[in-house]
Design a protein around this motif. Structure first.
Motif, mmCIF file in Angstrom:
data_model
loop_
_atom_site.group_PDB
_atom_site.id
_atom_site.type_symbol
_atom_site.label_atom_id
_atom_site.label_comp_id
_atom_site.label_asym_id
_atom_site.label_seq_id
_atom_site.Cartn_x
_atom_site.Cartn_y
_atom_site.Cartn_z
ATOM 1 N N LEU A 90 23.210 6.955 4.429
ATOM 2 C CA LEU A 90 23.366 7.567 5.739
ATOM 3 C C LEU A 90 23.824 6.502 6.736
ATOM 4 N N GLY A 91 24.844 6.814 7.514
ATOM 5 C CA GLY A 91 25.361 5.873 8.501
ATOM 6 C C GLY A 91 26.452 4.973 7.967
ATOM 7 N N SER A 92 26.666 4.969 6.672
ATOM 8 C CA SER A 92 27.714 4.139 6.082
ATOM 9 C C SER A 92 29.053 4.867 6.189
ATOM 10 N N SER A 93 30.108 4.128 6.464
ATOM 11 C CA SER A 93 31.425 4.757 6.597
ATOM 12 C C SER A 93 32.130 4.908 5.252
ATOM 13 N N ASP A 94 31.711 4.138 4.283
ATOM 14 C CA ASP A 94 32.321 4.276 2.961
ATOM 15 C C ASP A 94 31.297 4.865 2.001
ATOM 16 N N GLY A 95 31.760 5.272 0.876
ATOM 17 C CA GLY A 95 30.867 5.856 -0.112
ATOM 18 C C GLY A 95 31.422 5.649 -1.500
ATOM 19 N N VAL A 114 26.493 11.916 -12.291
ATOM 20 C CA VAL A 114 25.357 10.992 -12.293
ATOM 21 C C VAL A 114 25.698 9.856 -11.336
ATOM 22 N N PHE A 115 24.716 9.426 -10.562
ATOM 23 C CA PHE A 115 24.946 8.368 -9.577
ATOM 24 C C PHE A 115 23.701 7.508 -9.442
ATOM 25 N N ARG A 116 23.871 6.332 -8.866
ATOM 26 C CA ARG A 116 22.780 5.380 -8.673
ATOM 27 C C ARG A 116 22.021 5.738 -7.390
ATOM 28 N N ILE A 117 20.699 5.695 -7.492
ATOM 29 C CA ILE A 117 19.820 5.981 -6.357
ATOM 30 C C ILE A 117 19.669 4.731 -5.497
ATOM 31 N N HIS A 118 19.678 4.937 -4.191
ATOM 32 C CA HIS A 118 19.317 3.880 -3.247
ATOM 33 C C HIS A 118 17.907 4.242 -2.785
ATOM 34 N N GLU A 119 16.923 3.493 -3.268
ATOM 35 C CA GLU A 119 15.522 3.878 -3.074
ATOM 36 C C GLU A 119 15.133 3.993 -1.614
ATOM 37 N N PRO A 122 18.000 7.614 2.900
ATOM 38 C CA PRO A 122 18.671 8.908 2.901
ATOM 39 C C PRO A 122 20.101 8.743 2.391
ATOM 40 N N MET A 123 20.487 9.603 1.468
ATOM 41 C CA MET A 123 21.829 9.535 0.895
ATOM 42 C C MET A 123 22.591 10.791 1.321
ATOM 43 N N ARG A 124 23.834 10.584 1.727
ATOM 44 C CA ARG A 124 24.684 11.687 2.188
ATOM 45 C C ARG A 124 25.679 12.055 1.092
ATOM 46 N N PHE A 125 25.793 13.343 0.840
ATOM 47 C CA PHE A 125 26.724 13.880 -0.157
ATOM 48 C C PHE A 125 27.776 14.701 0.575
ATOM 49 N N ASP A 126 29.032 14.389 0.340
ATOM 50 C CA ASP A 126 30.155 15.145 0.895
ATOM 51 C C ASP A 126 30.968 15.667 -0.274
ATOM 52 N N LEU A 127 30.986 16.994 -0.413
ATOM 53 C CA LEU A 127 31.618 17.624 -1.569
ATOM 54 C C LEU A 127 32.746 18.554 -1.144
ATOM 55 N N GLU A 128 33.756 18.644 -2.002
ATOM 56 C CA GLU A 128 34.802 19.657 -1.892
ATOM 57 C C GLU A 128 34.710 20.507 -3.149
ATOM 58 N N VAL A 129 34.437 21.794 -2.969
ATOM 59 C CA VAL A 129 34.224 22.698 -4.088
ATOM 60 C C VAL A 129 35.349 23.736 -4.096
ATOM 61 N N SER A 141 28.158 19.514 2.650
ATOM 62 C CA SER A 141 27.530 18.208 2.888
ATOM 63 C C SER A 141 26.027 18.402 2.987
ATOM 64 N N PHE A 142 25.305 17.436 2.465
ATOM 65 C CA PHE A 142 23.849 17.469 2.600
ATOM 66 C C PHE A 142 23.307 16.060 2.481
ATOM 67 N N ILE A 143 22.070 15.898 2.912
ATOM 68 C CA ILE A 143 21.395 14.601 2.879
ATOM 69 C C ILE A 143 20.119 14.758 2.077
ATOM 70 N N GLN A 144 19.850 13.777 1.221
ATOM 71 C CA GLN A 144 18.629 13.804 0.415
ATOM 72 C C GLN A 144 18.116 12.383 0.241
ATOM 73 N N ARG A 145 16.816 12.245 0.235
ATOM 74 C CA ARG A 145 16.158 10.946 0.020
ATOM 75 C C ARG A 145 15.575 10.942 -1.382
ATOM 76 N N PHE A 146 15.715 9.835 -2.087
ATOM 77 C CA PHE A 146 15.196 9.690 -3.438
ATOM 78 C C PHE A 146 14.176 8.546 -3.483
ATOM 79 N N TYR A 147 13.218 8.689 -4.379
ATOM 80 C CA TYR A 147 12.236 7.648 -4.621
ATOM 81 C C TYR A 147 12.264 7.302 -6.100
ATOM 82 N N ILE A 148 12.114 6.041 -6.392
ATOM 83 C CA ILE A 148 12.112 5.590 -7.776
ATOM 84 C C ILE A 148 10.670 5.555 -8.266
ATOM 85 N N ASP A 149 10.395 6.289 -9.331
ATOM 86 C CA ASP A 149 9.060 6.363 -9.908
ATOM 87 C C ASP A 149 8.870 5.175 -10.836
ATOM 88 N N ARG A 150 8.098 4.228 -10.420
ATOM 89 C CA ARG A 150 7.895 3.003 -11.211
ATOM 90 C C ARG A 150 6.583 3.045 -11.938
#
Length: 150
Positions: A90-95, A114-119, A122-129, A141-150
């Motif tokens: 979130l807030g990044s201009s590149d992806g 499949v993509f890498r999680i940034h623990e 908030p991660m922003r997804f911009d899709l063209e369907v 577009s949507f935003i989701q936060r991920f947590y890494i289960d260690r």
């Protein structure tokens, strides 16, 4: 044949279970529903991940996108679609571009990436369907936060 059916059923069931956790995420565009969900790949059963060549890893997640068309009789049908998109902090201009591929399971067709999680970021997804080749792709577009289960 039975094993393939059960594996597909398990993946579909897992993705359906993920939807309530994400509050039934979809965009309604006319008669079409664009459903999307993202889950950590470590939640996938090993057999399902192996069958569909999905890497199970605590720092990787799976984005699933599918399109349903609403019919006049109130039922829906799965519609094949192509998906392009990017994921960024979130807030990044590149992806990073998402590499989608088709996953078929019975009558169900989804696009997965499949993509890498940034623990804990908030991660922003911009899709063209694109579900209709005669129309411009829908933007989701949507935003989701991920947590890494260690």
């Amino acid at each position: 044949m039975i094993q393939r059916f059960l594996t597909g059923l398990a993946l579909g069931w897992l993705l359906l279970l993920a939807l309530p956790l994400q509050a039934q995420q979809f965009e309604q565009i006319g008669d079409y529903q664009i459903h999307y969900s993202a889950v950590n790949t470590s939640f996938l059963p090993r057999e399902v991940a192996e069958e569909h060549r999905i890497q199970r890893n605590q720092v990787m997640a799976l984005l699933n996108v599918s399109v349903l068309e609403e019919r006049e009789d109130g039922t829906t049908r799965v519609v094949p679609a192509t998906v392009n998109g990017r994921v960024s902090e979130l807030g990044s201009s590149d992806g990073e571009p998402l590499a989608f591929r088709t996953l078929r399971s019975g009558d169900s067709v989804s696009q997965i990436a499949v993509f890498r999680i940034h623990e804990d970021a908030p991660m922003r997804f911009d899709l063209e369907v694109r579900y209709d080749r005669n129309s411009e792709p829908a933007e989701v577009s949507f935003i989701q936060r991920f947590y890494i289960d260690r």
